[in-house]
Scaffold this motif. Structure first.
Motif, PDB file in Angstrom:
ATOM      1  N   GLY A 106      17.798   2.651  10.279  1.00 24.42           N
ATOM      2  CA  GLY A 106      17.590   1.503  11.035  1.00 24.42           C
ATOM      3  C   GLY A 106      16.221   1.337  11.412  1.00 24.42           C
ATOM      4  N   GLN A 107      15.301   2.213  11.554  1.00 29.74           N
ATOM      5  CA  GLN A 107      14.012   2.107  11.979  1.00 29.74           C
ATOM      6  C   GLN A 107      13.089   1.084  11.010  1.00 29.74           C
ATOM      7  OE1 GLN A 107      11.663   5.681  10.902  1.00 29.74           O
ATOM      8  NE2 GLN A 107      10.352   5.501  13.059  1.00 29.74           N
ATOM      9  N   LYS A 108      12.161   0.417  12.019  1.00 25.32           N
ATOM     10  CA  LYS A 108      11.347  -0.406  11.107  1.00 25.32           C
ATOM     11  C   LYS A 108      10.572   0.139  10.158  1.00 25.32           C
ATOM     12  CE  LYS A 108      11.652  -4.140  14.412  1.00 25.32           C
ATOM     13  NZ  LYS A 108      11.146  -5.166  15.535  1.00 25.32           N
ATOM     14  N   PRO A 109      10.093  -0.657   9.085  1.00 24.46           N
ATOM     15  CA  PRO A 109       9.035  -0.112   8.427  1.00 24.46           C
ATOM     16  C   PRO A 109       7.768  -0.135   9.055  1.00 24.46           C
ATOM     17  CG  PRO A 109      10.070  -1.793   7.206  1.00 24.46           C
ATOM     18  CD  PRO A 109      10.762  -1.624   8.744  1.00 24.46           C
ATOM     19  N   TYR A 110       6.771   0.675   8.745  1.00 26.27           N
ATOM     20  CA  TYR A 110       5.388   0.985   9.241  1.00 26.27           C
ATOM     21  C   TYR A 110       4.348   1.527   8.223  1.00 26.27           C
ATOM     22  CZ  TYR A 110       7.291   5.790   9.862  1.00 26.27           C
ATOM     23  OH  TYR A 110       7.618   7.080   9.680  1.00 26.27           O
ATOM     24  N   SER A 111       3.018   1.617   8.616  1.00 26.75           N
ATOM     25  CA  SER A 111       2.270   2.276   7.641  1.00 26.75           C
ATOM     26  C   SER A 111       1.308   3.098   8.643  1.00 26.75           C
ATOM     27  CB  SER A 111       1.385   1.027   7.282  1.00 26.75           C
ATOM     28  OG  SER A 111       1.841   0.129   6.302  1.00 26.75           O
ATOM     29  N   LEU A 112       0.888   4.126   8.003  1.00 30.51           N
ATOM     30  CA  LEU A 112       0.111   5.061   8.817  1.00 30.51           C
ATOM     31  C   LEU A 112      -1.173   5.472   7.915  1.00 30.51           C
ATOM     32  CD1 LEU A 112       2.715   7.642  10.272  1.00 30.51           C
ATOM     33  CD2 LEU A 112       1.549   5.838  11.313  1.00 30.51           C
ATOM     34  N   ASP A 119       0.817  -1.258  -0.063  1.00 30.01           N
ATOM     35  CA  ASP A 119       0.128   0.201  -0.235  1.00 30.01           C
ATOM     36  C   ASP A 119       0.845   1.166   0.164  1.00 30.01           C
ATOM     37  OD1 ASP A 119      -1.773   1.915   0.247  1.00 30.01           O
ATOM     38  OD2 ASP A 119      -2.808   1.197   2.158  1.00 30.01           O
ATOM     39  N   GLU A 120       1.140   1.710  -1.228  1.00 29.21           N
ATOM     40  CA  GLU A 120       1.973   2.767  -1.524  1.00 29.21           C
ATOM     41  C   GLU A 120       1.386   4.304  -0.630  1.00 29.21           C
ATOM     42  OE1 GLU A 120       2.814   3.443  -5.439  1.00 29.21           O
ATOM     43  OE2 GLU A 120       3.868   1.589  -5.689  1.00 29.21           O
ATOM     44  N   ASP A 121       0.329   4.171  -0.463  1.00 26.39           N
ATOM     45  CA  ASP A 121      -0.334   5.593   0.275  1.00 26.39           C
ATOM     46  C   ASP A 121      -0.114   5.511   1.648  1.00 26.39           C
ATOM     47  OD1 ASP A 121      -1.650   7.907  -0.236  1.00 26.39           O
ATOM     48  OD2 ASP A 121      -3.637   6.871   0.183  1.00 26.39           O
ATOM     49  N   THR A 122       0.121   4.221   2.337  1.00 26.55           N
ATOM     50  CA  THR A 122       0.397   4.608   3.741  1.00 26.55           C
ATOM     51  C   THR A 122       1.603   3.901   4.419  1.00 26.55           C
ATOM     52  OG1 THR A 122      -0.654   2.020   4.082  1.00 26.55           O
ATOM     53  CG2 THR A 122      -2.264   3.833   4.289  1.00 26.55           C
ATOM     54  N   TYR A 123       2.499   3.262   3.406  1.00 20.37           N
ATOM     55  CA  TYR A 123       3.576   2.586   3.669  1.00 20.37           C
ATOM     56  C   TYR A 123       4.673   3.588   3.889  1.00 20.37           C
ATOM     57  CZ  TYR A 123       7.685  -0.775   3.632  1.00 20.37           C
ATOM     58  OH  TYR A 123       8.844  -1.502   4.021  1.00 20.37           O
ATOM     59  N   PHE A 124       5.723   3.257   5.052  1.00 18.83           N
ATOM     60  CA  PHE A 124       6.928   4.124   5.250  1.00 18.83           C
ATOM     61  C   PHE A 124       8.041   3.153   5.381  1.00 18.83           C
ATOM     62  CE2 PHE A 124       3.590   7.094   6.074  1.00 18.83           C
ATOM     63  CZ  PHE A 124       4.194   8.603   5.783  1.00 18.83           C
ATOM     64  N   PRO A 125       8.980   3.151   4.632  1.00 18.61           N
ATOM     65  CA  PRO A 125      10.434   2.050   4.550  1.00 18.61           C
ATOM     66  C   PRO A 125      10.970   2.307   5.706  1.00 18.61           C
ATOM     67  CG  PRO A 125      10.501   3.825   2.967  1.00 18.61           C
ATOM     68  CD  PRO A 125       9.306   3.917   3.419  1.00 18.61           C
ATOM     69  N   GLY A 126      10.952   3.270   6.582  1.00 17.88           N
ATOM     70  CA  GLY A 126      11.831   3.741   7.609  1.00 17.88           C
ATOM     71  C   GLY A 126      13.112   3.847   7.310  1.00 17.88           C
ATOM     72  N   ILE A 127      13.877   4.656   8.231  1.00 14.95           N
ATOM     73  CA  ILE A 127      15.256   5.086   7.827  1.00 14.95           C
ATOM     74  C   ILE A 127      16.040   5.135   8.983  1.00 14.95           C
ATOM     75  CG2 ILE A 127      14.613   6.834   6.002  1.00 14.95           C
ATOM     76  CD1 ILE A 127      14.782   8.989   8.097  1.00 14.95           C
TER      77      ILE A 127
END
Length: 216
Positions: free
Chosen positions: A133-139, A123-131
């Motif tokens: 060393g941060q884990k990916p997450y969706s908002l 889901d490209e509209d909610t997904y954040f890959p993280g930077i």
């Protein structure tokens, strides 16, 4: 209004939507056609009445830990058959019944808030890959219009956090509202001539905090 009466109004709206289940199912005539513990109405009641526990623990409370209690996966499957419009119409009907006798100026507060959901890389509209060393997450971003005197939400808009637009959400909620008179109260970030124009065209009033223009 007494809590018992409020609950009665809510259950009435759930019943109204449940009686028109084909309008709110992804596959009319097929979904919820069999008689099961997780009927269309039961799923609606369960979702609306859930607290902050995990799904399995919520189901334990709902079904009193019965031996034939539906599994969490069964509940998710039934839930996925229901269109979001079912909950929108329950909210709209419920709030309209509570406030229909009120002709006075309504005090409405608007604000937005980020909500973390299950991580979904597709889901490209909610997904954040993280930077770093941060884990990916969706908002997702929840935009809500809240009645300060009735203590109820009168409308909301949910947007993917990557394409969120609080101005657009506010304008949609104002334009589609059936409320006759209202004062919209908003914090900084909502100070837009377009927002003000939509509110004025509606015949409402606004009180919006703006930046003072001074450099920090």
């Amino acid at each position: 209004m007494k809590p018992k009466h409020i609950k009665k109004l809510l259950m009435s709206e759930i019943e109204t939507v449940a009686n028109a289940s084909d309008e709110y199912c992804l596959n009319p005539g097929r979904d919820f056609s069999r008689k099961r513990k997780l009927s269309f109405k039961k799923v609606l009641e369960s979702i609306i009445g859930m607290g902050s526990k995990g799904l399995t623990n919520e189901l334990i409370d709902i079904f009193n830990n019965a031996p034939d209690m539906p599994s969490a996966s069964a509940f998710v499957q039934q839930r996925s058959k229901i269109k979001p419009e079912a909950f929108r119409d329950i909210l709209a009907g419920f709030t309209e019944k509570i406030t229909r006798q009120s002709n006075r100026l309504r005090l409405l507060a608007v604000d937005g808030s980020d909500i973390q959901i299950a991580t979904n890389p597709d889901d490209e509209d909610t997904y954040f890959p993280g930077i770093n060393g941060q884990k990916p997450y969706s908002l997702i971003h929840l935009n809500a219009l809240y009645d300060l005197e009735q203590h109820i939400y009168v409308d909301s808009r949910i947007q993917g956090r990557m394409s969120w637009n609080e101005h657009m959400a506010l304008q949609e909620m104002v334009d589609k509202s059936d409320i006759r008179k209202a004062l919209v109260i908003a914090d900084r970030g909502y100070e837009s001539y377009n927002n003000m124009a939509h509110i004025q065209e509606k015949g409402w009033f606004f009180l919006i905090r703006v930046k003072d223009g001074k450099k920090a």
